[in-house]
Design a protein around this motif. Structure first.
Motif, PDB file in Angstrom:
ATOM      1  N   GLY A  21       0.696  -1.567  -0.027  1.00 25.29           N
ATOM      2  CA  GLY A  21       0.244   0.005   0.277  1.00 25.29           C
ATOM      3  C   GLY A  21       0.608   1.372   0.022  1.00 25.29           C
ATOM      4  N   TYR A  22      -0.227   2.442  -0.186  1.00 25.40           N
ATOM      5  CA  TYR A  22       0.994   3.379  -0.530  1.00 25.40           C
ATOM      6  C   TYR A  22      -0.077   4.662   0.948  1.00 25.40           C
ATOM      7  CZ  TYR A  22       3.284   1.804  -4.626  1.00 25.40           C
ATOM      8  OH  TYR A  22       3.876   1.135  -5.407  1.00 25.40           O
ATOM      9  N   VAL A  23       0.733   5.705   1.446  1.00 32.41           N
ATOM     10  CA  VAL A  23       0.186   7.037   1.819  1.00 32.41           C
ATOM     11  C   VAL A  23       0.240   8.367   1.246  1.00 32.41           C
ATOM     12  CG1 VAL A  23       0.233   7.911   3.885  1.00 32.41           C
ATOM     13  CG2 VAL A  23       0.595   5.820   3.807  1.00 32.41           C
ATOM     14  N   LYS A  24      -1.025   8.910   0.451  1.00 31.96           N
ATOM     15  CA  LYS A  24      -0.195   9.494  -0.680  1.00 31.96           C
ATOM     16  C   LYS A  24      -1.205  11.330   0.151  1.00 31.96           C
ATOM     17  CE  LYS A  24       1.182   7.419  -4.795  1.00 31.96           C
ATOM     18  NZ  LYS A  24       0.689   8.152  -6.280  1.00 31.96           N
ATOM     19  N   GLN A  25       0.091  11.988   0.033  1.00 32.46           N
ATOM     20  CA  GLN A  25      -1.032  13.398   0.567  1.00 32.46           C
ATOM     21  C   GLN A  25      -1.739  14.184  -0.778  1.00 32.46           C
ATOM     22  OE1 GLN A  25       1.718  17.021   1.424  1.00 32.46           O
ATOM     23  NE2 GLN A  25       0.019  17.976   1.833  1.00 32.46           N
TER      24      GLN A  25
ATOM     25  N   ILE B   1      -5.490   6.175   1.584  1.00 34.09           N
ATOM     26  CA  ILE B   1      -5.300   5.531   2.359  1.00 34.09           C
ATOM     27  C   ILE B   1      -5.194   5.018   0.731  1.00 34.09           C
ATOM     28  CG2 ILE B   1      -4.936   3.702   3.709  1.00 34.09           C
ATOM     29  CD1 ILE B   1      -3.924   6.754   4.693  1.00 34.09           C
ATOM     30  N   GLN B   2      -4.072   4.550   0.074  1.00 29.63           N
ATOM     31  CA  GLN B   2      -3.900   3.433  -1.008  1.00 29.63           C
ATOM     32  C   GLN B   2      -3.803   1.810  -1.021  1.00 29.63           C
ATOM     33  OE1 GLN B   2      -1.942   5.898  -3.972  1.00 29.63           O
ATOM     34  NE2 GLN B   2      -3.845   7.310  -4.071  1.00 29.63           N
ATOM     35  N   GLY B   3      -4.030   1.071  -1.784  1.00 31.11           N
ATOM     36  CA  GLY B   3      -3.906  -0.356  -1.488  1.00 31.11           C
ATOM     37  C   GLY B   3      -2.449  -0.771  -2.840  1.00 31.11           C
ATOM     38  N   ALA B   4      -1.979  -1.477  -2.465  1.00 32.46           N
ATOM     39  CA  ALA B   4      -0.881  -2.266  -3.861  1.00 32.46           C
ATOM     40  C   ALA B   4      -1.369  -1.719  -5.049  1.00 32.46           C
ATOM     41  CB  ALA B   4      -0.380  -3.779  -3.799  1.00 32.46           C
ATOM     42  N   ASN B   5      -2.903  -1.367  -5.814  1.00 28.55           N
ATOM     43  CA  ASN B   5      -2.496  -0.872  -7.450  1.00 28.55           C
ATOM     44  C   ASN B   5      -3.320   0.552  -7.400  1.00 28.55           C
ATOM     45  OD1 ASN B   5      -1.931  -3.603  -8.189  1.00 28.55           O
ATOM     46  ND2 ASN B   5      -3.751  -3.663  -7.672  1.00 28.55           N
ATOM     47  N   LYS B   6      -2.452   0.697  -5.956  1.00 23.14           N
ATOM     48  CA  LYS B   6      -2.921   2.766  -5.675  1.00 23.14           C
ATOM     49  C   LYS B   6      -4.135   2.616  -5.691  1.00 23.14           C
ATOM     50  CE  LYS B   6       1.947   3.907  -7.339  1.00 23.14           C
ATOM     51  NZ  LYS B   6       2.649   5.242  -7.894  1.00 23.14           N
TER      52      LYS B   6
ATOM     53  N   VAL C 110      -0.209  -0.004   6.832  1.00 21.38           N
ATOM     54  CA  VAL C 110      -0.584   0.960   5.925  1.00 21.38           C
ATOM     55  C   VAL C 110      -0.763   2.477   6.824  1.00 21.38           C
ATOM     56  CG1 VAL C 110      -0.989   2.539   3.579  1.00 21.38           C
ATOM     57  CG2 VAL C 110      -0.728   0.119   3.900  1.00 21.38           C
ATOM     58  N   LEU C 111      -1.324   2.059   7.715  1.00 21.71           N
ATOM     59  CA  LEU C 111      -2.057   2.978   9.111  1.00 21.71           C
ATOM     60  C   LEU C 111      -0.644   2.784  10.040  1.00 21.71           C
ATOM     61  CD1 LEU C 111      -5.159   2.446  10.110  1.00 21.71           C
ATOM     62  CD2 LEU C 111      -4.594   4.085   8.427  1.00 21.71           C
ATOM     63  N   MET C 112      -0.277   2.656  10.146  1.00 25.75           N
ATOM     64  CA  MET C 112       1.508   2.959  10.949  1.00 25.75           C
ATOM     65  C   MET C 112       2.424   3.537   9.874  1.00 25.75           C
ATOM     66  SD  MET C 112       2.877  -0.692  12.896  1.00 25.75           S
ATOM     67  CE  MET C 112       2.673  -1.770  12.217  1.00 25.75           C
ATOM     68  N   GLY C 113       2.479   3.086   8.917  1.00 25.22           N
ATOM     69  CA  GLY C 113       3.418   3.744   7.548  1.00 25.22           C
ATOM     70  C   GLY C 113       2.553   6.073   8.154  1.00 25.22           C
TER      71      GLY C 113
END
Length: 318
Positions: free
Chosen positions: A203-207, A218-223, A291-294
């Motif tokens: 996953g990803y974290v994007k502002q 909060i995004q999954g592996a495929n954004k 991902v939330l920890m990230g």
């Protein structure tokens, strides 16, 4: 070490959920021994006392067979590894080392005090302890980059962060590239990649750009966007907690939160050690819990990290 609950003030009312018939319910799932009486609105922050009638989880799930070694830095009688010879049921699709996250709905993150940084202002690698609601350490995290990056790029610095379990196995890796944070640079905002196990992106974290509020996807592996995270206009914890509300991907219903918790006047003024709490539904996908920890670490660096004499950031304007 202070008590793991990091209690905060109770003057801020939560947001009850309106239901047909004029009734309201607490915004988060109520578990026995978790948040108390379900008919009462939860106080701000987290209800994480020791006397809630819930027995502590005595070990973190691990592989079957002899444990590779003692837990990292744990005192005698702390969290023990999985008992030898007792097979543990591993949920399907859970990355190795994250099995324990399936059992909890709250996490505490405590930044360790670095004496060199506290006394002379020389920025060192941040280190954290990740605990359950009873204050038992379940993971440890350490930032990895070079001295020049830390002291020249400040809170915007790039880094890799390794998160290890109590048997010193790396189970999560966070990768943060160098990015801007101001709302005046919408094309190059903050992001973080989360891998579990290292090398496999989950996953990803994007502002998200916003002229006033700190917002994240909060995004999954495929954004693909799975959840939204929204903070206050001014992320400044002046004698109180700062809450970043976790919502569904449509951004309407609150399902959890990340809280920067007030650590006390002396710690807040003279150090940059921070205490965070993460609350999420118990049945949430364990990968999204990671991902939330990230996201929590990204928020810490963006808004609560002080480098030398520089003031910490409090909004998306600066």
């Amino acid at each position: 070490m202070s008590a793991p609950g990091y209690p905060g003030p109770h003057h801020q009312a939560p947001y009850p959920m309106p239901q047909p018939g004029g009734h309201s319910v607490a915004p988060y799932p109520v578990s026995p021994g978790g948040y108390g009486d379900p008919t009462q609105a939860p106080p701000p922050g987290f209800n994480m006392g020791y006397n809630q009638g819930q027995p502590p989880v005595m070990y973190q799930p691990g592989p079957v067979g002899p444990a590779p070694g003692p837990e990292y830095g744990g005192p005698p009688g702390g969290i023990s590894p999985a008992p030898v010879g007792i097979p543990a049921a591993v949920p399907v699709g859970v990355p190795p080392g994250l099995e324990y996250l399936t059992q909890i709905d709250q996490i505490l993150i405590h930044q360790k005090v670095e004496l060199l940084e506290a006394f002379i202002g020389f920025e060192t690698n941040n280190q954290y302890e990740i605990k359950n609601s009873l204050g038992q350490k379940i993971y440890k995290a350490k930032e990895k980059n070079d001295c020049c990056t830390r002291n020249c790029c400040g809170s915007l610095r790039s880094f890799d962060m390794k998160i290890k379990d109590n048997m010193d196995r790396e189970v999560i890796r966070l990768i943060r590239p160098f990015r801007c944070v101001s709302c005046w640079c919408p094309c190059c905002l903050q992001e973080m990649e989360v891998q579990a196990p290292p090398g496999t992106t989950i996953g990803y974290v994007k502002q998200d750009w916003h002229p006033f509020l700190p917002k994240f996807s909060i995004q999954g592996a495929n954004k693909e966007t799975v959840m939204k995270l929204e903070g206050p206009c001014f992320a400044c914890n002046c004698c109180g907690d700062v809450n970043f509300e976790l919502k569904g991907k449509d951004g309407d219903k609150p399902i959890g939160r990340i809280s920067k918790q007030w650590s006390g006047l002396l710690k807040e003024v003279f150090t940059d050690t921070d205490n965070f709490g993460i609350q999420f539904p118990l049945d949430m996908d364990v990968k999204m819990k990671a991902v939330l920890m990230g996201a929590c670490f990204l928020i810490d660096f963006m808004f609560f990290e002080k480098v030398g004499e520089a003031n910490q950031r409090s909004s998306v304007f600066s």
